[in-house]
Design a protein around this motif. Structure first.
Motif, PDB file in Angstrom:
ATOM      1  N   TRP A  48      -9.832 -33.644 -39.220  1.00  0.00           N
ATOM      2  CA  TRP A  48      -8.886 -33.832 -38.127  1.00  0.00           C
ATOM      3  C   TRP A  48      -9.587 -33.646 -36.801  1.00  0.00           C
ATOM      4  N   GLU A  49      -9.631 -34.703 -36.043  1.00  0.00           N
ATOM      5  CA  GLU A  49     -10.022 -34.592 -34.658  1.00  0.00           C
ATOM      6  C   GLU A  49      -8.802 -34.212 -33.840  1.00  0.00           C
ATOM      7  N   LEU A  50      -9.036 -33.622 -32.687  1.00  0.00           N
ATOM      8  CA  LEU A  50      -7.941 -33.018 -31.936  1.00  0.00           C
ATOM      9  C   LEU A  50      -6.859 -34.040 -31.579  1.00  0.00           C
ATOM     10  N   ALA A  51      -7.254 -35.281 -31.308  1.00  0.00           N
ATOM     11  CA  ALA A  51      -6.275 -36.295 -30.913  1.00  0.00           C
ATOM     12  C   ALA A  51      -6.092 -37.370 -31.981  1.00  0.00           C
ATOM     13  N   GLY A  52      -6.523 -37.084 -33.220  1.00  0.00           N
ATOM     14  CA  GLY A  52      -6.431 -38.071 -34.282  1.00  0.00           C
ATOM     15  C   GLY A  52      -5.518 -37.618 -35.398  1.00  0.00           C
ATOM     16  N   ASP A  53      -5.510 -38.406 -36.465  1.00  0.00           N
ATOM     17  CA  ASP A  53      -4.696 -38.082 -37.623  1.00  0.00           C
ATOM     18  C   ASP A  53      -5.451 -37.155 -38.572  1.00  0.00           C
ATOM     19  N   LYS A  54      -4.672 -36.390 -39.343  1.00  0.00           N
ATOM     20  CA  LYS A  54      -5.262 -35.501 -40.349  1.00  0.00           C
ATOM     21  C   LYS A  54      -5.458 -36.274 -41.649  1.00  0.00           C
TER      22      LYS A  54
END
Length: 316
Positions: free
Chosen positions: A61-67
């Motif tokens: 998971w990137e902070l502004a992306g999907d898990k």
């Protein structure tokens, strides 16, 4: 005329009326109610972050992306990451350089402050001054002391013909500089805790030892140190946790927010590695996995230190 007194009547002993609902709650429920704020706060700010970090470490998971659920991939990648192990080695090295001298100095300082000294109250308060000093101020001062061109330590070394040292460029020099910052700030704190424990030791033990001809050194090793073992265990635990999570001092020593710990990561700690992965590279799952491995390292280090500390006995 005779006065006869009848014996008191023997009746069943008086019994208190059974408590009502409020009485039962007062006896059994109020104690739980009084201690509940601590456990509620601990569950919100302790248990939940631990559980969420563990769940997050199993995701990409990137902070502004999907898990994306990846299982143990983050841990497998972390175990083979040379940068992570470099941070582990740096943390352990600075921990050893800072904690061992810190505890020895704190024990000696506490023993000295336990003597009958003039103005000992001011001396005891004085050892806490580094603790209340801002970390930023401490870092600025020590950065000046370890400056290559105008630093005090290089000036002293120049008396012995030693070339100026760039303290931030090498592992051993940066470790030493950061360790002195940690020791200066936390030695007094540990000394005060040990001093408080020393004052609970009965004076009769020292008087009996003095009558038997024991010297002051022998009294210290055979009475003071063994009686301080529970407090030493506590101090070792606290110092281990603080040393393994070292963050503020190396960040201030670096002087920039990149969290790299020098050009080659020569003094990057695990805590700095976690912050870099989470808030600079925005890889939250990888940072969460590193945080849990740090938790395991703290447990292992604490148990090892506890094994050494619990063996303390009086010197023969």
């Amino acid at each position: 005329m005779t006065l006869q007194l009848a014996p008191p009547r023997q009746g069943p002993p008086s019994q208190a009326p059974p408590p009502g609902r409020w009485g039962r709650f007062d006896l059994k429920g109020v104690p739980y109610l009084l201690v509940s704020p601590y456990y509620v706060l601990f569950a919100i700010f302790g248990v939940f972050p631990l559980a969420y970090t563990l769940w997050l470490s199993l995701h990409d998971w990137e902070l502004a992306g999907d898990k994306t659920f990846t299982g143990l991939d983050n841990y497998v990648k972390l175990v083979t990451d040379a940068s992570f192990w470099n941070a582990v080695i740096n943390t352990l090295g600075m921990f050893a350089l800072a904690t061992v001298p810190q505890l020895v100095l704190a024990l000696m300082l506490a023993n000295a402050l336990n003597k009958r000294l003039k103005g000992r109250l001011l001396l005891r308060l004085g050892v806490l001054l580094p603790l209340v000093t801002s970390v930023v101020a401490v870092a600025v001062i020590f950065s000046q002391l370890y400056s290559r061109d105008y630093g005090l330590f290089n000036w002293i070394l120049s008396w012995f013909g030693v070339e100026p040292i760039v303290w931030q460029n090498e592992k051993w020099s940066s470790w030493l500089a950061i360790s002195t910052m940690v020791d200066w700030r936390w030695t007094g704190y540990n000394a005060i805790i040990l001093l408080a424990a020393m004052q609970t030791i009965p004076r009769d033990l020292y008087e009996a030892a003095a009558l038997d001809g024991a010297s002051a050194r022998r009294q210290f090793w055979q009475i003071t140190v063994p009686m301080l073992r529970p407090t030493l265990v506590f101090v070792v635990f606290i110092s281990t946790i603080g040393g393994m999570t070292l963050f503020a001092e190396p960040v201030m020593f670096e002087g920039n927010p990149m969290m790299t710990g020098g050009t080659t990561g020569q003094y990057q700690t695990v805590a700095m590695f976690i912050v870099k992965e989470a808030f600079r590279d925005f890889d939250m799952g990888y940072a969460a996995a590193a945080a849990w491995l740090l938790f395991v390292l703290i447990l292992v280090g604490t148990m090892i230190n506890y094994g050494f500390t619990r063996r303390i006995r009086g010197a023969r």
